[in-house]
Design a protein around this motif. Sequence first.
Motif, PDB file in Angstrom:
ATOM      1  N   GLN A  78      49.174 -49.710 -44.114  1.00 37.15           N
ATOM      2  CA  GLN A  78      50.269 -48.782 -43.826  1.00 37.15           C
ATOM      3  C   GLN A  78      50.863 -49.150 -42.482  1.00 37.15           C
ATOM      4  O   GLN A  78      50.134 -49.365 -41.513  1.00 37.15           O
ATOM      5  CB  GLN A  78      49.750 -47.350 -43.786  1.00 37.15           C
ATOM      6  N   ARG A  79      52.178 -49.218 -42.417  1.00 38.51           N
ATOM      7  CA  ARG A  79      52.871 -49.494 -41.158  1.00 38.51           C
ATOM      8  C   ARG A  79      53.759 -48.297 -40.827  1.00 38.51           C
ATOM      9  O   ARG A  79      54.570 -47.880 -41.638  1.00 38.51           O
ATOM     10  CB  ARG A  79      53.722 -50.758 -41.281  1.00 38.51           C
ATOM     11  N   ASP A  80      53.578 -47.752 -39.633  1.00 36.82           N
ATOM     12  CA  ASP A  80      54.389 -46.633 -39.154  1.00 36.82           C
ATOM     13  C   ASP A  80      55.290 -47.144 -38.041  1.00 36.82           C
ATOM     14  O   ASP A  80      54.845 -47.921 -37.191  1.00 36.82           O
ATOM     15  CB  ASP A  80      53.489 -45.522 -38.595  1.00 36.82           C
ATOM     16  N   TRP A  81      56.551 -46.726 -38.033  1.00 33.59           N
ATOM     17  CA  TRP A  81      57.462 -47.092 -36.963  1.00 33.59           C
ATOM     18  C   TRP A  81      58.583 -46.072 -36.885  1.00 33.59           C
ATOM     19  O   TRP A  81      58.738 -45.226 -37.764  1.00 33.59           O
ATOM     20  CB  TRP A  81      57.994 -48.510 -37.145  1.00 33.59           C
ATOM     21  N   THR A  82      59.344 -46.166 -35.818  1.00 36.13           N
ATOM     22  CA  THR A  82      60.509 -45.309 -35.638  1.00 36.13           C
ATOM     23  C   THR A  82      61.746 -46.186 -35.721  1.00 36.13           C
ATOM     24  O   THR A  82      61.842 -47.204 -35.026  1.00 36.13           O
ATOM     25  CB  THR A  82      60.453 -44.601 -34.268  1.00 36.13           C
ATOM     26  N   ASP A  83      62.692 -45.803 -36.586  1.00 35.43           N
ATOM     27  CA  ASP A  83      63.892 -46.627 -36.736  1.00 35.43           C
ATOM     28  C   ASP A  83      64.866 -46.394 -35.573  1.00 35.43           C
ATOM     29  O   ASP A  83      64.600 -45.580 -34.680  1.00 35.43           O
ATOM     30  CB  ASP A  83      64.554 -46.409 -38.098  1.00 35.43           C
ATOM     31  N   GLY A  86      65.756 -42.917 -34.526  1.00 34.76           N
ATOM     32  CA  GLY A  86      64.686 -42.028 -34.105  1.00 34.76           C
ATOM     33  C   GLY A  86      63.919 -41.379 -35.239  1.00 34.76           C
ATOM     34  O   GLY A  86      63.139 -40.456 -35.017  1.00 34.76           O
ATOM     35  N   VAL A  87      64.113 -41.857 -36.466  1.00 27.96           N
ATOM     36  CA  VAL A  87      63.439 -41.288 -37.631  1.00 27.96           C
ATOM     37  C   VAL A  87      62.120 -42.023 -37.866  1.00 27.96           C
ATOM     38  O   VAL A  87      62.091 -43.255 -37.896  1.00 27.96           O
ATOM     39  CB  VAL A  87      64.339 -41.402 -38.888  1.00 27.96           C
ATOM     40  N   ALA A  88      61.043 -41.261 -38.023  1.00 32.61           N
ATOM     41  CA  ALA A  88      59.735 -41.854 -38.316  1.00 32.61           C
ATOM     42  C   ALA A  88      59.753 -42.434 -39.724  1.00 32.61           C
ATOM     43  O   ALA A  88      60.206 -41.779 -40.669  1.00 32.61           O
ATOM     44  CB  ALA A  88      58.641 -40.804 -38.186  1.00 32.61           C
ATOM     45  N   ARG A  89      59.305 -43.664 -39.850  1.00 33.65           N
ATOM     46  CA  ARG A  89      59.316 -44.364 -41.141  1.00 33.65           C
ATOM     47  C   ARG A  89      57.914 -44.878 -41.450  1.00 33.65           C
ATOM     48  O   ARG A  89      57.115 -45.114 -40.548  1.00 33.65           O
ATOM     49  CB  ARG A  89      60.292 -45.529 -41.096  1.00 33.65           C
ATOM     50  N   VAL A  90      57.651 -45.098 -42.745  1.00 35.58           N
ATOM     51  CA  VAL A  90      56.372 -45.636 -43.208  1.00 35.58           C
ATOM     52  C   VAL A  90      56.660 -46.669 -44.293  1.00 35.58           C
ATOM     53  O   VAL A  90      57.545 -46.479 -45.129  1.00 35.58           O
ATOM     54  CB  VAL A  90      55.484 -44.517 -43.811  1.00 35.58           C
ATOM     55  N   SER A  91      55.918 -47.774 -44.262  1.00 38.12           N
ATOM     56  CA  SER A  91      55.970 -48.733 -45.357  1.00 38.12           C
ATOM     57  C   SER A  91      54.554 -49.205 -45.645  1.00 38.12           C
ATOM     58  O   SER A  91      53.648 -49.029 -44.827  1.00 38.12           O
ATOM     59  CB  SER A  91      56.875 -49.924 -45.015  1.00 38.12           C
TER      60      SER A  91
END
Length: 130
Positions: A78-83, A86-91
Amino acid sequence: MANSFIMVKGNLTRDPEYKNVAGKELVSFRVAVNETFGSGKEETFYIDVDAWEGNAKYAQAVVLAKGDRVTVDGRLRQRDWTDKNGVARVSYSITSNTFSKLVKPARSNGATSREDSEELVSVSTEDVEF
């Protein structure tokens, strides 16, 4: 994510990308996985795959390309980041333990049927010399 083993079968959505990271070979590609359920409804999901060293060499040896059918097994990440908004994203992606390119068997009479198109032969890392 402990015990996050996953196995998928699908088609490459684009040609693989080959890189060298800190002296190690890496191949990255995306797989489209189709699933049919219930009343014949089909759903497709896409998952990125990273394959290192021997698996990267295997991908080059069997000449992976967009549209090829593969099976992949490995560890789900799982990879978490902020675009940039400023939206939290997950892939999610798979770090491959092994994968195989699936090929249709050769037919001498040229006849094809539904059974022929679904019968696939796996070519794996054990079948290729590096």
